[in-house]
Write a protein that holds these residues in place. Structure first.
Motif, PDB file in Angstrom:
ATOM      1  N   THR A  37      -7.170  13.603   9.528  1.00  0.00           N
ATOM      2  CA  THR A  37      -6.206  13.330   8.458  1.00  0.00           C
ATOM      3  C   THR A  37      -6.708  12.148   7.635  1.00  0.00           C
ATOM      4  N   LYS A  38      -5.950  11.815   6.585  1.00  0.00           N
ATOM      5  CA  LYS A  38      -6.267  10.645   5.769  1.00  0.00           C
ATOM      6  C   LYS A  38      -5.560   9.392   6.272  1.00  0.00           C
ATOM      7  N   VAL A  39      -4.902   9.473   7.402  1.00  0.00           N
ATOM      8  CA  VAL A  39      -4.205   8.311   7.953  1.00  0.00           C
ATOM      9  C   VAL A  39      -5.246   7.312   8.436  1.00  0.00           C
ATOM     10  N   ASN A  40      -5.316   6.172   7.757  1.00  0.00           N
ATOM     11  CA  ASN A  40      -6.346   5.172   8.036  1.00  0.00           C
ATOM     12  C   ASN A  40      -5.864   3.848   7.442  1.00  0.00           C
ATOM     13  N   TYR A  41      -4.935   3.194   8.148  1.00  0.00           N
ATOM     14  CA  TYR A  41      -4.219   2.057   7.570  1.00  0.00           C
ATOM     15  C   TYR A  41      -3.983   0.952   8.596  1.00  0.00           C
ATOM     16  N   PRO A  42      -3.767  -0.262   8.089  1.00  0.00           N
ATOM     17  CA  PRO A  42      -3.289  -1.329   8.971  1.00  0.00           C
ATOM     18  C   PRO A  42      -1.835  -1.073   9.358  1.00  0.00           C
ATOM     19  N   VAL A  43      -1.458  -1.582  10.520  1.00  0.00           N
ATOM     20  CA  VAL A  43      -0.083  -1.444  11.014  1.00  0.00           C
ATOM     21  C   VAL A  43       0.571  -2.812  10.971  1.00  0.00           C
ATOM     22  N   MET A  44       1.718  -2.886  10.296  1.00  0.00           N
ATOM     23  CA  MET A  44       2.439  -4.138  10.146  1.00  0.00           C
ATOM     24  C   MET A  44       3.654  -4.151  11.083  1.00  0.00           C
ATOM     25  N   GLN A  45       4.228  -5.327  11.284  1.00  0.00           N
ATOM     26  CA  GLN A  45       5.492  -5.451  12.001  1.00  0.00           C
ATOM     27  C   GLN A  45       6.287  -6.585  11.377  1.00  0.00           C
ATOM     28  N   GLY A  46       7.476  -6.254  10.855  1.00  0.00           N
ATOM     29  CA  GLY A  46       8.312  -7.252  10.205  1.00  0.00           C
ATOM     30  C   GLY A  46       9.476  -7.687  11.061  1.00  0.00           C
ATOM     31  N   GLN A  47      10.381  -8.413  10.437  1.00  0.00           N
ATOM     32  CA  GLN A  47      11.585  -8.877  11.124  1.00  0.00           C
ATOM     33  C   GLN A  47      12.661  -7.806  11.173  1.00  0.00           C
ATOM     34  N   ASP A  48      12.461  -6.724  10.443  1.00  0.00           N
ATOM     35  CA  ASP A  48      13.373  -5.580  10.454  1.00  0.00           C
ATOM     36  C   ASP A  48      12.559  -4.341  10.108  1.00  0.00           C
ATOM     37  N   ASN A  49      13.249  -3.218  10.001  1.00  0.00           N
ATOM     38  CA  ASN A  49      12.557  -1.973   9.665  1.00  0.00           C
ATOM     39  C   ASN A  49      12.709  -1.605   8.192  1.00  0.00           C
ATOM     40  N   ASP A  50      13.036  -2.583   7.356  1.00  0.00           N
ATOM     41  CA  ASP A  50      13.225  -2.336   5.932  1.00  0.00           C
ATOM     42  C   ASP A  50      12.120  -2.935   5.064  1.00  0.00           C
ATOM     43  N   TYR A  51      11.660  -4.118   5.429  1.00  0.00           N
ATOM     44  CA  TYR A  51      10.764  -4.862   4.546  1.00  0.00           C
ATOM     45  C   TYR A  51       9.504  -4.078   4.211  1.00  0.00           C
ATOM     46  N   TYR A  52       8.832  -3.535   5.227  1.00  0.00           N
ATOM     47  CA  TYR A  52       7.552  -2.873   4.976  1.00  0.00           C
ATOM     48  C   TYR A  52       7.708  -1.425   4.508  1.00  0.00           C
ATOM     49  N   LEU A  53       8.938  -1.013   4.257  1.00  0.00           N
ATOM     50  CA  LEU A  53       9.130   0.252   3.548  1.00  0.00           C
ATOM     51  C   LEU A  53       8.674   0.134   2.095  1.00  0.00           C
ATOM     52  N   THR A  54       8.710  -1.088   1.567  1.00  0.00           N
ATOM     53  CA  THR A  54       8.396  -1.296   0.148  1.00  0.00           C
ATOM     54  C   THR A  54       7.434  -2.455  -0.085  1.00  0.00           C
ATOM     55  N   HIS A  55       6.688  -2.867   0.941  1.00  0.00           N
ATOM     56  CA  HIS A  55       5.736  -3.967   0.759  1.00  0.00           C
ATOM     57  C   HIS A  55       4.408  -3.627   1.436  1.00  0.00           C
ATOM     58  N   THR A  56       3.339  -4.095   0.840  1.00  0.00           N
ATOM     59  CA  THR A  56       1.999  -3.808   1.344  1.00  0.00           C
ATOM     60  C   THR A  56       1.507  -4.955   2.242  1.00  0.00           C
ATOM     61  N   LEU A  57       0.269  -4.847   2.641  1.00  0.00           N
ATOM     62  CA  LEU A  57      -0.328  -5.838   3.530  1.00  0.00           C
ATOM     63  C   LEU A  57      -0.233  -7.248   2.964  1.00  0.00           C
ATOM     64  N   ASP A  58      -0.439  -7.397   1.654  1.00  0.00           N
ATOM     65  CA  ASP A  58      -0.397  -8.731   1.045  1.00  0.00           C
ATOM     66  C   ASP A  58       1.013  -9.128   0.620  1.00  0.00           C
ATOM     67  N   LYS A  59       2.015  -8.384   1.078  1.00  0.00           N
ATOM     68  CA  LYS A  59       3.437  -8.657   0.843  1.00  0.00           C
ATOM     69  C   LYS A  59       3.860  -8.444  -0.604  1.00  0.00           C
ATOM     70  N   SER A  60       3.051  -7.752  -1.378  1.00  0.00           N
ATOM     71  CA  SER A  60       3.467  -7.394  -2.728  1.00  0.00           C
ATOM     72  C   SER A  60       4.347  -6.145  -2.669  1.00  0.00           C
ATOM     73  N   TRP A  61       5.285  -6.049  -3.632  1.00  0.00           N
ATOM     74  CA  TRP A  61       6.197  -4.903  -3.639  1.00  0.00           C
ATOM     75  C   TRP A  61       5.456  -3.657  -4.096  1.00  0.00           C
ATOM     76  N   ASN A  62       5.690  -2.557  -3.392  1.00  0.00           N
ATOM     77  CA  ASN A  62       5.131  -1.270  -3.790  1.00  0.00           C
ATOM     78  C   ASN A  62       5.930  -0.173  -3.095  1.00  0.00           C
ATOM     79  N   ALA A  63       6.282   0.860  -3.856  1.00  0.00           N
ATOM     80  CA  ALA A  63       7.103   1.931  -3.298  1.00  0.00           C
ATOM     81  C   ALA A  63       6.416   2.654  -2.148  1.00  0.00           C
TER      82      ALA A  63
END
Length: 353
Positions: free
Chosen positions: A183-209
């Protein structure tokens, strides 16, 4: 006088006063005037003659004051209809311009984050993905030599540590790198303080859908839980977890049936044992199933919703890695990939970040 002008022909004499078949041709001719009785007028004379002081009737012009009430209403109605058609055309044109503008704006707003996320993660993959350490080659022993006590044995290679240090320098929330072969799945795995933040933020914490691939905030970041859950969007541009749907095909799963994780100090593999389509309300996200009964309940639900799988039966106490994303088989459906982590995958001493 107007009524007279229109009605006079119906009151004209039926026969001319002259006995001549053709009738008199010139009313001013004295010979013709003699054949008429006193007080009689020549047929048609009432039409041609205009009494003194009265204007001759004019030909009616549409829209003039000579038009009757019906003509005026008809013309007014035609003008009203024309204005109505013009208004409708203008309204339709404005509507289509609005729809086009709104659609184009929506497409651009949707496309730009996709393009940014694709470009960003492509750079991450090319420049920051941890490189796997090459296995230490086993030297050719060659002819067996007589041991020499004066020679010092070569040092034993130590495990490679800090494989995620570049990523964690950007964002300490990075806990692993996930790759799913086939597959094309080839990404870093993040862990936030909740399950919402990284729904819309990238590795560098910039907003992205497009968001990020991220671990459930309740999980132990070192994959020590009974069930480690990793989430990702199913992007229509084939980003994030979109390609996981390929594993729904049993033949494809038979060929590609592992996931690979780069942790802080090692690489580990997990074997896919079930691919399921489940309702979002199903209980599959608990970090730990502490009893045999609760673990058996999870396995029962997996068997009920399985669409593809392999002949692997987890037992209580083994660790599972669960990949979860959205699908549209029904409302609030989830595609869930269950993977079994080997018993010895985490047995070595852990090098914490």
């Amino acid at each position: 006088m107007l009524f007279r002008h229109f009605l006079t022909p119906y009151y004209a004499p039926d026969t001319p006063a002259s006995s001549s078949p053709e009738g008199p041709s010139n009313p001013a001719d004295p010979g013709q005037a003699e054949g008429m009785q006193a007080g009689q007028t020549q047929p048609g004379a009432a039409d041609d003659a205009t009494p003194e002081g009265v204007a001759a009737p004019r030909e009616s012009v549409p829209g003039s004051l000579d038009d009757g009430p019906a003509d005026i209403k008809k013309q007014a109605s035609a003008g009203k209809n024309k204005r109505l058609r013009s208004w409708i055309y203008t309204a339709l044109l404005a509507f289509f311009v609005f729809v086009f503008t709104y659609s184009a704006t929506s497409l651009v707003k949707d496309w730009i984050p996709r393009w940014q996320a694709r470009r960003y993660y492509a750079g991450v993959v090319d420049g920051l993905k941890p490189a796997r350490p090459s296995p230490t080659p086993t030297p050719d022993p060659g002819p067996k030599a007589t041991p020499n006590p004066s020679q010092t044995p070569a040092p034993t290679p130590t495990p490679t540590h800090g494989l995620l240090k570049d990523l964690q320098a950007i964002n300490p929330d990075c806990v692993a790198w996930l790759e799913v072969p086939g597959t094309k799945v080839n990404y870093p795995v993040m862990q936030g303080q909740d399950n919402d933040y990284y729904l819309t933020h990238t590795l560098d914490k910039s907003w992205n859908a497009a968001g990020s691939i991220f671990m459930d905030y309740r999980n132990n970041r070192f994959f020590l839980d009974n069930n480690t859950v990793i989430y990702g969007h199913r992007r229509r541009d084939s980003q994030m977890f979109y390609d996981l749907q390929k594993l729904r095909d049993q033949a494809y799963l038979d060929q590609y049936h592992t996931i690979e994780l780069t942790l802080d100090d090692r690489f580990i593999q997990a074997e896919i044992f079930a691919v399921c389509v489940v309702p979002a309300t199903m209980d599959y996200r608990q970090p730990n199933y502490a009893t045999q009964e609760s673990f058996d309940g999870l396995l029962s639900r997996i068997r009920q919703h399985k669409v593809a799988g392999r002949d692997i039966q987890p037992v209580f106490g083994q660790r599972i890695i669960t990949l979860s994303t959205c699908v549209y088989d029904f409302k609030d459906a989830r595609l869930v990939i269950f993977c079994l982590l080997g018993d010895d995958a985490l047995d070595q001493p852990w090098q914490a970040p």
